[in-house]
Motif scaffolding. Structure first.
Motif, PDB file in Angstrom:
ATOM      1  N   VAL A  59      -5.715  13.936  15.394  1.00 34.50           N
ATOM      2  CA  VAL A  59      -4.297  13.661  15.200  1.00 34.50           C
ATOM      3  C   VAL A  59      -3.546  14.034  16.466  1.00 34.50           C
ATOM      4  CG1 VAL A  59      -4.309  13.976  12.706  1.00 34.50           C
ATOM      5  CG2 VAL A  59      -3.904  15.933  14.193  1.00 34.50           C
ATOM      6  N   ASN A  60      -2.337  13.538  16.567  1.00 29.41           N
ATOM      7  CA  ASN A  60      -1.478  13.850  17.712  1.00 29.41           C
ATOM      8  C   ASN A  60      -0.334  14.718  17.228  1.00 29.41           C
ATOM      9  OD1 ASN A  60      -0.051  13.869  20.131  1.00 29.41           O
ATOM     10  ND2 ASN A  60       0.999  11.953  19.643  1.00 29.41           N
ATOM     11  N   PRO A  61      -0.405  16.035  17.402  1.00 24.49           N
ATOM     12  CA  PRO A  61       0.693  16.899  16.949  1.00 24.49           C
ATOM     13  C   PRO A  61       1.975  16.603  17.723  1.00 24.49           C
ATOM     14  CG  PRO A  61      -1.289  18.161  17.430  1.00 24.49           C
ATOM     15  CD  PRO A  61      -1.476  16.795  18.006  1.00 24.49           C
ATOM     16  N   ALA A  62       3.045  16.291  17.041  1.00 23.70           N
ATOM     17  CA  ALA A  62       4.281  15.931  17.725  1.00 23.70           C
ATOM     18  C   ALA A  62       5.461  16.123  16.796  1.00 23.70           C
ATOM     19  CB  ALA A  62       4.228  14.475  18.204  1.00 23.70           C
ATOM     20  N   LEU A  63       6.651  16.258  17.389  1.00 22.96           N
ATOM     21  CA  LEU A  63       7.904  16.326  16.630  1.00 22.96           C
ATOM     22  C   LEU A  63       8.854  15.228  17.092  1.00 22.96           C
ATOM     23  CD1 LEU A  63       8.578  20.170  16.513  1.00 22.96           C
ATOM     24  CD2 LEU A  63       7.762  18.716  14.671  1.00 22.96           C
ATOM     25  N   ASN A  64       8.334  14.159  17.645  1.00 26.68           N
ATOM     26  CA  ASN A  64       9.189  13.106  18.172  1.00 26.68           C
ATOM     27  C   ASN A  64       9.822  12.312  17.037  1.00 26.68           C
ATOM     28  OD1 ASN A  64       8.450  13.768  20.802  1.00 26.68           O
ATOM     29  ND2 ASN A  64       6.622  12.487  20.694  1.00 26.68           N
ATOM     30  N   PHE A 162      10.198  23.063  -1.430  1.00 27.67           N
ATOM     31  CA  PHE A 162       9.324  23.842  -0.557  1.00 27.67           C
ATOM     32  C   PHE A 162       7.879  23.791  -1.018  1.00 27.67           C
ATOM     33  CE2 PHE A 162       7.004  27.663   0.562  1.00 27.67           C
ATOM     34  CZ  PHE A 162       6.990  27.489   1.943  1.00 27.67           C
ATOM     35  N   THR A 163       7.628  23.821  -2.325  1.00 28.57           N
ATOM     36  CA  THR A 163       6.243  23.753  -2.786  1.00 28.57           C
ATOM     37  C   THR A 163       5.607  22.435  -2.380  1.00 28.57           C
ATOM     38  OG1 THR A 163       6.817  22.871  -4.981  1.00 28.57           O
ATOM     39  CG2 THR A 163       6.760  25.277  -4.724  1.00 28.57           C
ATOM     40  N   GLN A 164       6.371  21.357  -2.415  1.00 26.06           N
ATOM     41  CA  GLN A 164       5.846  20.068  -1.965  1.00 26.06           C
ATOM     42  C   GLN A 164       5.644  20.056  -0.454  1.00 26.06           C
ATOM     43  OE1 GLN A 164       8.643  17.184  -3.611  1.00 26.06           O
ATOM     44  NE2 GLN A 164       7.376  16.957  -5.442  1.00 26.06           N
ATOM     45  N   PHE A 165       6.571  20.665   0.266  1.00 24.07           N
ATOM     46  CA  PHE A 165       6.450  20.771   1.722  1.00 24.07           C
ATOM     47  C   PHE A 165       5.189  21.554   2.085  1.00 24.07           C
ATOM     48  CE2 PHE A 165       7.254  22.885   5.771  1.00 24.07           C
ATOM     49  CZ  PHE A 165       7.804  21.872   6.552  1.00 24.07           C
ATOM     50  N   ALA A 166       4.958  22.672   1.412  1.00 21.61           N
ATOM     51  CA  ALA A 166       3.781  23.490   1.686  1.00 21.61           C
ATOM     52  C   ALA A 166       2.497  22.729   1.383  1.00 21.61           C
ATOM     53  CB  ALA A 166       3.846  24.782   0.867  1.00 21.61           C
ATOM     54  N   ASN A 171      -2.476  20.290   2.891  1.00 19.04           N
ATOM     55  CA  ASN A 171      -3.442  19.276   2.453  1.00 19.04           C
ATOM     56  C   ASN A 171      -3.294  17.907   3.094  1.00 19.04           C
ATOM     57  OD1 ASN A 171      -4.851  20.944   0.587  1.00 19.04           O
ATOM     58  ND2 ASN A 171      -3.126  20.768  -0.835  1.00 19.04           N
ATOM     59  N   GLN A 172      -2.151  17.623   3.716  1.00 16.20           N
ATOM     60  CA  GLN A 172      -1.973  16.286   4.283  1.00 16.20           C
ATOM     61  C   GLN A 172      -1.442  16.319   5.711  1.00 16.20           C
ATOM     62  OE1 GLN A 172      -0.228  13.222   1.760  1.00 16.20           O
ATOM     63  NE2 GLN A 172      -0.412  14.561  -0.031  1.00 16.20           N
ATOM     64  N   TRP A 173      -1.567  17.444   6.384  1.00 16.66           N
ATOM     65  CA  TRP A 173      -0.999  17.565   7.723  1.00 16.66           C
ATOM     66  C   TRP A 173      -1.589  16.572   8.701  1.00 16.66           C
ATOM     67  CZ3 TRP A 173      -4.203  18.984  11.760  1.00 16.66           C
ATOM     68  CH2 TRP A 173      -5.440  19.522  11.423  1.00 16.66           C
ATOM     69  N   GLN A 174      -2.843  16.163   8.495  1.00 17.18           N
ATOM     70  CA  GLN A 174      -3.456  15.225   9.421  1.00 17.18           C
ATOM     71  C   GLN A 174      -2.844  13.836   9.340  1.00 17.18           C
ATOM     72  OE1 GLN A 174      -7.403  16.056   7.964  1.00 17.18           O
ATOM     73  NE2 GLN A 174      -8.028  16.860   9.958  1.00 17.18           N
ATOM     74  N   ASN A 175      -2.114  13.569   8.264  1.00 16.73           N
ATOM     75  CA  ASN A 175      -1.506  12.246   8.094  1.00 16.73           C
ATOM     76  C   ASN A 175      -0.110  12.152   8.688  1.00 16.73           C
ATOM     77  OD1 ASN A 175      -3.780  11.506   6.588  1.00 16.73           O
ATOM     78  ND2 ASN A 175      -2.862  12.284   4.688  1.00 16.73           N
ATOM     79  N   HIS A 176       0.452  13.275   9.140  1.00 18.57           N
ATOM     80  CA  HIS A 176       1.837  13.285   9.604  1.00 18.57           C
ATOM     81  C   HIS A 176       1.940  14.113  10.887  1.00 18.57           C
ATOM     82  CE1 HIS A 176       2.958  11.653   5.677  1.00 18.57           C
ATOM     83  NE2 HIS A 176       2.228  12.614   5.129  1.00 18.57           N
ATOM     84  N   PHE A 179       3.911  17.439  10.654  1.00 17.61           N
ATOM     85  CA  PHE A 179       3.195  18.536  10.000  1.00 17.61           C
ATOM     86  C   PHE A 179       2.038  19.024  10.864  1.00 17.61           C
ATOM     87  CE2 PHE A 179       5.422  17.003   6.226  1.00 17.61           C
ATOM     88  CZ  PHE A 179       5.752  18.199   5.611  1.00 17.61           C
ATOM     89  N   ALA A 180       1.420  18.124  11.610  1.00 18.34           N
ATOM     90  CA  ALA A 180       0.334  18.539  12.502  1.00 18.34           C
ATOM     91  C   ALA A 180       0.846  19.523  13.548  1.00 18.34           C
ATOM     92  CB  ALA A 180      -0.285  17.318  13.181  1.00 18.34           C
ATOM     93  N   TYR A 181       2.070  19.292  14.022  1.00 17.90           N
ATOM     94  CA  TYR A 181       2.652  20.218  14.999  1.00 17.90           C
ATOM     95  C   TYR A 181       2.826  21.606  14.383  1.00 17.90           C
ATOM     96  CZ  TYR A 181       5.766  22.236  18.470  1.00 17.90           C
ATOM     97  OH  TYR A 181       6.312  23.064  19.421  1.00 17.90           O
ATOM     98  N   LEU A 182       3.372  21.655  13.185  1.00 22.05           N
ATOM     99  CA  LEU A 182       3.520  22.954  12.517  1.00 22.05           C
ATOM    100  C   LEU A 182       2.163  23.596  12.302  1.00 22.05           C
ATOM    101  CD1 LEU A 182       6.174  22.406   9.687  1.00 22.05           C
ATOM    102  CD2 LEU A 182       6.557  23.201  12.015  1.00 22.05           C
ATOM    103  N   ARG A 183       1.223  22.789  11.841  1.00 22.18           N
ATOM    104  CA  ARG A 183      -0.101  23.310  11.487  1.00 22.18           C
ATOM    105  C   ARG A 183      -0.797  23.960  12.677  1.00 22.18           C
ATOM    106  NH1 ARG A 183      -3.998  25.308  10.248  1.00 22.18           N
ATOM    107  NH2 ARG A 183      -5.511  24.876   8.624  1.00 22.18           N
TER     108      ARG A 183
END
Length: 549
Positions: A59-64, A162-166, A171-176, A179-183
């Motif tokens: 994945v490409n971690p980014a906040l763009n 927040f529970t959905q955000f967490a 569980n789905q950070w690789q798709n976004h 979220f990958a940046y946070l992870r």
């Protein structure tokens, strides 16, 4: 069965990321001198836990750009994983505890809820709860952010968001990419339910009937609204818990967001509360709202001086803070799929904006100033402006400038006025600066303020050039209603106008030449130019907004 390197690499290249045994097979094939036993402890859970080798994430971690939420399920009681009650322990057990792995996600108690009543009477054991902190810690994080929810126990949408955000983060950070940046980069210290008693009892308040968001020691007892602040600062255990948590992460934490929801903000879709008199870089939060806002949606930007969690964190530790607040019911039924999706857009983008920060409240604003010229010439503009009253009177549109502000900032006017009089008199020239709806510099507070006035004694027939100079701090114009209509009495247009008075006879203004300049300072430094202590109160009236946060 072990696969050959070409097959493993081909699968990896198509997004079939090797995990578990496949991962060990790949490493052993690439590095035959290393035995499989040496990799016995190296494994990963699909889309959940990171490995030591980031290439596996693919994945490409980014906040763009803006984060666009996937469709979120509703969070109604009894639906899906949501318990059919408001017991805080049951809710956390169902929605948060399954995410805890003892590695990336950990859980710890930061204390209990309030255990004694105001008169010292012990609270029933069944009404005392643990306050739980969940931490999301990447192996090599760069910064820490504090996220808190349910300071007001009955503002449930913030908790369920927040529970959905967490869950997306784990569980789905690789798709976004957001979220990958946070992870990979950001440690999140979170308290999903600050006020568990209020949560359990569907109440804004804790067991003592105190608004915990008014029990922090910043302007406590000075800045008041209708909600009870408690007998003294930090007498409520929930506030003590957060104070101690903030102190424990103060050296690494850069930002604090306290999430709220409301039913009482009219048709306002997005609400951001931030401190009125503290250095605080709110520009990331304000800019994202302007980008997110859809046609027909309204936003309220409100600065407050109340003793809230956010204000305390900014004042004491320099966190970059804000209170994002979400209006229930404007996007369909409360906690419906439509509303939870929009809450994820709003609250989620607030977190991602905070994650962009690489510093505390030390930023300089890069926004360009707004400048207007004020010119009047009695030879070409219909004759001189005359004034005869012994009390301050406005000189109308010929001497006024009005504009909206896209940011917090400093408004200043500097120039001169040419004045004459027909009798010996004391003349006062007041360059009035004010902002409609401002809690600090509204029309009433500035209309007769001699602080900015130039006062001189003149002889009959004398003509003099009088310098004018004034400045004030002002707030972002709230995107709340068309044409800045005063529907909620929030900060709106910024105004300069000339006011005059004369002790006897008639005064005449023949020339005006001045420059009005608004300098944005969303980085929070708008008071530094005055050398003010951050805690100084300019107008300690005790007046506050009546809107919930």
């Amino acid at each position: 069965m072990k696969q050959d390197v070409s097959t493993l690499m081909a699968n990896f290249g198509t997004g079939k990321k090797p995990t578990g045994k496949d991962f060990a097979d790949l490493i052993e094939s690439l590095f035959p001198e290393v035995t499989g036993e040496q990799f016995e402890g190296v494994s990963t859970k699909v889309n959940k836990h990171e490995t030591e080798i980031d290439v596996l994430d693919n994945v490409n971690p980014a906040l763009n750009g803006l984060f666009k939420s996937p469709v979120m399920p509703d969070t109604l009681k009894g639906n899906g994983l949501i318990p059919n009650n408001y017991d805080p322990e049951s809710q956390l057990a169902a929605l948060m505890d399954p995410l805890v792995d003892g590695d990336y996600v950990t859980k710890r108690s930061i204390g209990k809820s309030q255990a004694t009543m105001a008169d010292g009477t012990p609270v029933a054991a069944g009404s005392i709860y643990d306050v739980w902190c969940y931490e999301f810690t990447p192996r090599n994080y760069e910064k820490t952010i504090l996220l808190t929810c349910n300071l007001h126990g009955n503002e449930y949408t913030g908790f369920y968001w927040f529970t959905q955000f967490a869950d997306l983060l784990v569980n789905q950070w690789q798709n976004h990419p957001h979220f990958a940046y946070l992870r990979k980069t950001v440690k999140l210290v979170t308290v999903p339910i600050v006020n568990p008693y209020g949560f359990a009892n569907q109440s804004r308040f804790n067991v003592n009937g105190t608004d915990v968001s008014r029990n922090f020691d910043y302007n406590w007892g000075v800045s008041l609204d209708e909600y009870p602040q408690g007998a003294a600062p930090f007498v409520e255990q929930e506030a003590i818990n957060i104070r101690e948590l903030m102190a424990s992460i103060a050296d690494e934490c850069i930002a604090s967001l306290d999430f709220h929801t409301t039913l009482s903000e009219g048709d306002t879709h997005h609400i951001i509360y931030f401190p009125r008199w503290l250095n605080n870089n709110v520009s990331p939060y304000l800019s994202i709202i302007d980008q997110m806002r859809k046609t027909g949606e309204t936003t309220a930007f409100a600065s407050v001086t109340l003793p809230t969690l956010t204000n305390w964190g900014i004042f004491t530790h320099g966190f970059v803070g804000a209170n994002p607040e979400f209006k229930n019911g404007l996007y369909g039924a409360t906690r419906s799929s439509v509303e939870m999706t929009r809450a994820m857009d709003f609250f989620g983008n607030m977190v991602f904006q905070a994650a962009k920060l690489s510093f505390r409240n030390k930023a300089e604003s890069n926004d360009l100033p707004q400048v207007s010229s004020i010119k009047f010439n009695h030879l070409t503009d219909g004759g001189p402006i005359v004034f005869t009253t012994a009390t301050y009177t406005s000189q109308g549109t010929k001497t006024s400038v009005r504009f909206n502000s896209k940011n917090e900032g400093v408004f200043e006017v500097e120039g001169f006025v040419t004045v004459s009089c027909d009798l010996d008199a004391e003349i006062s020239i007041l360059p009035q600066l004010y902002q409609l709806g401002s809690p600090d510099f509204d029309f009433a507070k500035t209309s007769d303020d001699d602080f900015n006035a130039t006062i001189i004694n003149m002889k009959a027939g004398e003509e003099r050039i009088i310098p004018i100079q004034a400045e004030m701090t002002c707030h972002k114009t709230n995107v709340l209603a068309a044409n800045n209509t005063n529907t909620k009495d929030r900060a709106r247009e910024i105004v300069f106008q000339l006011r005059t008075k004369i002790s006897a006879g008639t005064g005449s203004i023949k020339f005006i030449k001045a420059k009005a300049k608004f300098t944005p300072t969303t980085s929070g430094d708008r008071f530094r130019r005055y050398g003010l202590n951050p805690a100084r109160i300019l107008y300690p009236t005790g007046e506050e907004t009546k809107y919930e946060f």
